[in-house]
Design an enzyme around this catalytic site. Sequence first.
Site, short mmCIF file in Angstrom:
data_model
loop_
_atom_site.label_atom_id
_atom_site.label_comp_id
_atom_site.label_asym_id
_atom_site.label_seq_id
_atom_site.Cartn_x
_atom_site.Cartn_y
_atom_site.Cartn_z
N TYR A 45 70.28 -77.51 11.54
CA TYR A 45 70.94 -77.14 10.29
C TYR A 45 72.35 -77.75 10.21
O TYR A 45 73.18 -77.53 11.09
CB TYR A 45 71.02 -75.63 10.13
CG TYR A 45 69.70 -74.94 9.86
CD1 TYR A 45 68.54 -75.66 9.57
CD2 TYR A 45 69.60 -73.55 9.89
CE1 TYR A 45 67.33 -75.03 9.33
CE2 TYR A 45 68.40 -72.90 9.64
CZ TYR A 45 67.27 -73.64 9.37
OH TYR A 45 66.07 -73.00 9.13
N ARG A 204 65.88 -70.14 -13.49
CA ARG A 204 66.93 -70.96 -14.12
C ARG A 204 66.52 -72.39 -14.40
O ARG A 204 67.25 -73.14 -15.04
CB ARG A 204 68.22 -70.92 -13.30
CG ARG A 204 68.17 -71.60 -11.96
CD ARG A 204 69.49 -71.34 -11.22
NE ARG A 204 69.45 -71.81 -9.84
CZ ARG A 204 70.15 -72.82 -9.37
NH1 ARG A 204 70.91 -73.52 -10.17
NH2 ARG A 204 70.07 -73.15 -8.09
N ARG A 218 68.53 -76.77 -3.85
CA ARG A 218 67.43 -77.16 -2.96
C ARG A 218 66.62 -78.31 -3.56
O ARG A 218 66.06 -79.13 -2.84
CB ARG A 218 66.49 -75.96 -2.73
CG ARG A 218 67.08 -74.86 -1.86
CD ARG A 218 67.06 -75.22 -0.39
NE ARG A 218 67.76 -74.25 0.43
CZ ARG A 218 67.21 -73.19 0.99
NH1 ARG A 218 65.92 -72.96 0.82
NH2 ARG A 218 67.92 -72.37 1.72
N GLN A 290 76.29 -65.57 -4.66
CA GLN A 290 74.83 -65.56 -4.68
C GLN A 290 74.27 -64.58 -3.65
O GLN A 290 73.34 -63.82 -3.94
CB GLN A 290 74.31 -66.97 -4.40
CG GLN A 290 72.81 -67.12 -4.55
CD GLN A 290 72.35 -68.50 -4.08
OE1 GLN A 290 72.28 -68.76 -2.89
NE2 GLN A 290 72.08 -69.38 -5.03
#
Length: 327
Positions: A45, A204, A218, A290
Amino acid sequence: MSQARPATVLGAMEMGRRMDVTSSSASVRAFLQRGHTEIDTAFVYANGQSETILGDLGLGLGRSGCKVKIATKAAPMFGKTLKPADVRFQLETSLKRLQCPRVDLFYLHFPDHGTPIEETLQACHQLHQEGKFVELGLSNYVSWEVAEICTLCKKNGWIMPTVYQGMYNAITRQVETELFPCLRHFGLRFYAFNPLAGGLLTGRYKYQDKDGKNPESRFFGNPFSQLYMDRYWKEEHFNGIALVEKALKTTYGPTAPSMISAAVRWMYHHSQLKGTQGDAVILGMSSLEQLEQNLALVEEGPLEPAVVDAFDQAWNLVAHECPNYFR
């Protein structure tokens, strides 16, 4: 219908990428303040920055008395394999970055089809014997591989995997058919990633957005964008979401919950996850705002049956092109 609410795990994939040190630190604090305790990261990551940021937070990870549990993963990518030397290198590097003597959970991120699984499992057992991790996890393995791994570990007296991390949400349910019965048989709990289908279930996006300019997410402007487009950006998925949005308006009227609220509530109350068996949902985020929104949604109650039915109809629309849960 879920039996007891599943646990919530903080997904740290965006730390060091879309989230800097300050926002990452604030997000971890917000997560822990709500009583959650598990954080999920990986060797790959943000090129190691995710682990480094977590290690710099001074949480005392992996030490006696630390209430925060940390998971990381070794992966056969970016020039690495799951051969014993590479598994050891990845875990020991992760421990240095995380500044901890051991991790609570160590995953094989996805299969290395070029390395005999026995070699990898024996290496994992040795690392466990050395005290470098507590539990072994699997991710992105097909159900027959899980059965083979559990059988090999039992036969050889190696550490058995106890957690499986897989892709699961209201419109991605391939794991239910064969993997879940396999996990229940061998006693593995299930941790779900992509609970919002990479953000598609926020409502969305429109299908036509793929042809325009979009802010980073993403689906747009990151190294994994094509992977997520291939998984979820299909017209039937948008048609399915429209069915759920219509059911929300019809059922709740002007006080209708948002699409994202419905998707989160489906995971916690109407999926096949069982809190009583230790299952969990991994919530990622790209900002503190978020995360706080999603953590609040986790605490909301079940949906009306008509909306659950609409999610089932949406799944029936897309089931034939559901992305595989394995690699």
